[in-house]
Design an enzyme around this catalytic site. Structure first.
Site, short mmCIF file in Angstrom:
data_model
loop_
_atom_site.label_atom_id
_atom_site.label_comp_id
_atom_site.label_asym_id
_atom_site.label_seq_id
_atom_site.Cartn_x
_atom_site.Cartn_y
_atom_site.Cartn_z
N GLY A 111 48.58 38.05 43.95
CA GLY A 111 49.13 39.40 43.98
C GLY A 111 48.59 40.32 42.91
O GLY A 111 48.39 41.50 43.16
N SER A 127 35.82 39.35 41.14
CA SER A 127 36.81 39.99 41.99
C SER A 127 36.83 41.49 41.74
O SER A 127 37.03 41.93 40.60
CB SER A 127 38.20 39.42 41.72
N MET A 145 45.24 43.06 50.15
CA MET A 145 46.67 42.82 50.00
C MET A 145 47.45 43.89 50.76
O MET A 145 47.07 45.07 50.75
CB MET A 145 47.08 42.84 48.53
N MET A 179 44.81 28.41 44.77
CA MET A 179 45.22 29.49 43.86
C MET A 179 45.71 28.87 42.55
O MET A 179 46.57 27.99 42.55
CB MET A 179 46.32 30.33 44.49
N HIS A 212 34.21 38.84 45.46
CA HIS A 212 35.51 38.46 46.01
C HIS A 212 36.30 39.73 46.28
O HIS A 212 36.56 40.51 45.36
CB HIS A 212 36.24 37.57 45.01
N ASP A 243 39.71 41.27 47.49
CA ASP A 243 41.12 40.96 47.69
C ASP A 243 41.79 42.01 48.56
O ASP A 243 41.93 43.17 48.16
CB ASP A 243 41.83 40.89 46.34
N GLY A 267 45.86 40.65 39.28
CA GLY A 267 44.85 40.09 38.41
C GLY A 267 45.37 39.97 36.99
O GLY A 267 46.42 40.48 36.64
N MET A 284 45.30 38.41 51.63
CA MET A 284 46.67 38.13 51.21
C MET A 284 47.57 39.05 52.02
O MET A 284 48.14 40.03 51.52
CB MET A 284 46.81 38.35 49.69
N HIS A 333 39.24 37.78 50.80
CA HIS A 333 40.45 36.98 50.62
C HIS A 333 41.63 37.78 51.12
O HIS A 333 42.02 38.79 50.51
CB HIS A 333 40.60 36.63 49.13
N SER A 379 38.93 39.80 35.53
CA SER A 379 38.89 40.49 34.24
C SER A 379 37.86 39.89 33.29
O SER A 379 37.31 40.60 32.44
CB SER A 379 40.28 40.47 33.59
N ASP A 421 40.95 30.49 42.16
CA ASP A 421 41.13 31.93 41.93
C ASP A 421 42.35 32.11 41.05
O ASP A 421 43.46 31.75 41.43
CB ASP A 421 41.32 32.63 43.28
#
Length: 219
Positions: free
Chosen positions: A142, A10, A37, A137, A33, A35, A144, A68, A66, A198, A175
């Site tokens: 929201g 990610s 948001m 999930m 990936h 993200d 990491g 969100m 992805h 991470s 995820d």
């Protein structure tokens, strides 16, 4: 078990200032990936179509976007039009998930649907042929760096059983909190596609970290 093991780092955990070089560090991954948001659906803000377009242009691996975001019905097709390999929207953010999944496929992307920890899988597994990927999930979406929620293993197993019974080629993604100490439990429960932030980007050698995750899934 002989299921595939796909590792998707990610970029939420990457250095945004040096994104092109950060993407090159994960060239051995199956996908990246991404993200997206909007600070409405989740309490965090990342980036939108312009950034995804640039990532698409320089990434050595396919993009799994992805979303969100709220109003997924309106915005998700645009990410497919950017050329993303896969676009995943949240079941909680779509008014007509089946129509949206069809729209993504029409635009050349794989169609994914994501479930927050508190969202049951019933509606999704009733229409598995509509989705190329189901994302369970394993943290609240929201941010990491959160810990893996072991109580999501039962949901993963339910979705896996439904995929096997339906005979679809639907990928089962997890995820949140994926590391060498958690990936085996998620794989044993039925997942085959793993988002790792991470645990990859926090390592000195992301390539070695990706290989370690693949190995640990079988442990």
């Amino acid at each position: 078990m002989s299921r595939a093991i796909r590792i998707e780092p990610s970029i939420l955990s990457a250095d945004f200032v040096n994104m092109e070089s950060e993407l090159q560090r994960i060239a051995t991954a199956d996908a990246v990936h991404v993200d997206v948001m909007d600070n409405h659906f989740v309490p965090n803000l990342t980036f939108g179509p312009q950034m995804v377009k640039r990532v698409q242009a320089v990434s050595p691996v396919p993009l799994d976007v992805h979303l969100m975001i709220t109003d997924a019905d309106r915005w998700a097709p645009g990410y497919a039009e950017l050329g993303a390999f896969s676009v995943t929207f949240h079941a909680e953010a779509a008014t007509d998930p089946l129509a949206l999944a069809a729209a993504l496929r029409e635009r050349g992307s794989r169609a994914g649907i994501a479930l927050k920890p508190g969202t049951p899988a019933d509606e999704v597994i009733a229409h598995l042929d509509a989705y190329d990927q189901v994302l369970v999930m394993t943290v609240e979406p929201g941010f990491g760096g959160q810990g893996f929620m072991d109580d999501m293993l039962d949901k993963i197993a339910v979705v896996r059983a439904a995929i096997d019974a339906a005979g679809t080629d639907t990928w089962l993604q997890v995820d949140g909190g994926i590391s060498t100490s958690t990936i085996a439990r998620a794989y044993a429960a039925g997942a085959d596609t793993f988002v790792a932030g991470s645990s990859v980007y926090g390592a000195d050698d992301p390539v070695a970290a990706i290989a370690s995750l693949r190995d640990a899934a079988h442990a």
